[in-house]
Design an enzyme around this catalytic site. Structure first.
Site, PDB file in Angstrom:
ATOM      1  CE  LYS A   1       7.033  10.999  -0.730  1.00 34.84           C
ATOM      2  NZ  LYS A   1       6.734   9.879   0.246  1.00 34.84           N
TER       3      LYS A   1
HETATM    4  N1  PMP Z   1       1.442   6.745   1.666  1.00 34.09           N
HETATM    5  C1  PMP Z   1       2.745   7.198   2.359  1.00 34.09           C
HETATM    6  C2  PMP Z   1       2.633   7.609   3.820  1.00 34.09           C
HETATM    7  C3  PMP Z   1       3.678   7.377   1.420  1.00 34.09           C
HETATM    8  O1  PMP Z   1       5.084   7.600   2.036  1.00 34.09           O
HETATM    9  C4  PMP Z   1       3.665   6.895   0.035  1.00 34.09           C
HETATM   10  C5  PMP Z   1       4.874   7.043  -0.977  1.00 34.09           C
HETATM   11  N2  PMP Z   1       4.742   8.245  -1.459  1.00 34.09           N
HETATM   12  C6  PMP Z   1       2.378   6.546  -0.415  1.00 34.09           C
HETATM   13  C7  PMP Z   1       1.400   6.502   0.368  1.00 34.09           C
HETATM   14  C8  PMP Z   1       2.273   6.183  -1.724  1.00 34.09           C
HETATM   15  O2  PMP Z   1       2.574   7.261  -2.557  1.00 34.09           O
HETATM   16  P1  PMP Z   1       2.742   7.242  -3.945  1.00 34.09           P
HETATM   17  O3  PMP Z   1       1.860   5.959  -4.592  1.00 34.09           O
HETATM   18  O4  PMP Z   1       2.437   8.550  -4.658  1.00 34.09           O
HETATM   19  O5  PMP Z   1       4.213   7.037  -3.936  1.00 34.09           O
END
Ligand code: PMP
Length: 295
Positions: free
Chosen positions: A149
């Protein structure tokens, strides 16, 4: 209403948490961050799956060769301090690691770490949304690291959002470099066909913590779960399609471009999994181990 900011080990006022304009991360997108929610649960306020988010945060930092001065336990505690400084019952927590002053692409100093929280309601603001395939392809592992991220990765998401017709569609979906379904700009995608939960796989997605949660809950419900690469045509022929992610939680997709999915409303299994998810985040499920209770 805002929280205090945990800034390199100290809690400071929101209004005092500054960074210099010559900050490396501002110029080059070299930040690692997380998006986490805390909820008002039957056990008090609790951060959902905090340990998993902090684990991914460390992974994202490692991609940027950041050495974190604090242990994972210390960061868990820091998130707890931020949430306790913030009177809202529910909200969103944002840790970010960024390189400070010092230009030139290869960072020369160690990162700063800050954590703040704010109130953030339903991300897409609707129970069921219409999506359009973005004109941008999702970043691939030979471009950056999609599994991390990283702030710079979100330029791809922002341009994907810009590329859709926002008068008619609520959100974008991105295909990967091979043409398979990847994800939304800030959320993963799941689908249902003939009672099976289909979870698109790709080397280009951020493996979401909500996506993993949904798969666990589906298996507990006795639903068959199949992870596999999916073409857009296959996704469009599914009975139900939905987004999942920390910000969006679970949100049905009723339309992809001109194609209506199912009857265009939230499907039965989506509704069941959404309920199970919202029960878990509020401490009314089976998985107390997912809650990091702060007060
Ligand atoms: N894909 C992207 C590109 C994201 O930014 C997120 C949000 N963090 C997710 C998927 C979903 O991830 P999570 O369930 O860990 O929030």
């Amino acid at each position: 209403m805002n929280s205090k900011i945990w800034y390199d080990g100290e809690l400071v006022e929101w209004s005092a948490a500054h960074a210099h304009v010559m900050t490396h991360t501002l110029h080059y997108g070299s930040g690692a961050f997380e998006g986490i929610r805390f909820y008002n649960t039957t056990h008090g306020r609790a951060v959902f799956r905090l340990v998993d988010h902090i684990k991914r945060f460390f992974y994202s930092m490692s991609v940027l060769r950041m050495e974190c001065k604090w242990s994972d336990e210390k960061l868990l505690d820091a998130v707890g301090q931020v949430v306790r400084s913030f009177p809202a019952k529910e909200g969103y927590v944002r840790p970010i690691a960024f390189y400070g002053e010092g230009m030139g692409l290869v960072p020369k100093s160690q990162p700063h770490i800050v954590i703040g929280a704010w109130e953030w309601g339903a991300y897409l603001g609707k129970e069921c949304v219409a999506v359009q395939v973005a004109k941008k392809t999702r970043i691939s592992p030979n471009i950056t690291d999609p599994r991390a991220k990283l702030t710079g990765n979100y330029l791809n998401s922002i341009l994907a959002c810009f590329s859709i017709d926002r008068e008619r569609f609520d959100e974008a979906i991105l295909l990967d470099h091979r043409g398979y379904v990847a994800e939304g700009p800030g959320e993963n995608i799941c689908a249902v066909k003939d009672g099976t939960l289909l979870v698109p796989t790709s080397d280009s997605i951020l493996p979401g913590i909500t996506r993993a949660t949904i798969m666990t809950l589906a298996k507990e419900e006795g639903i068959n779960v199949v992870e596999k690469p999916m073409r857009l045509e296959e996704l469009m022929a599914c009975d139900e399609v939905f987004f999942c992610g920390t910000a969006v939680e679970v949100c049905a997709i009723g339309k992809i471009g001109g194609a209506v999915i199912g009857d265009g409303k939230m499907g039965e299994l989506t509704a069941l999994l959404k309920k199970r998810y919202l029960d878990e985040v509020r401490g009314q499920g089976k998985h107390e181990e997912w809650l990091y209770v702060v007060d």
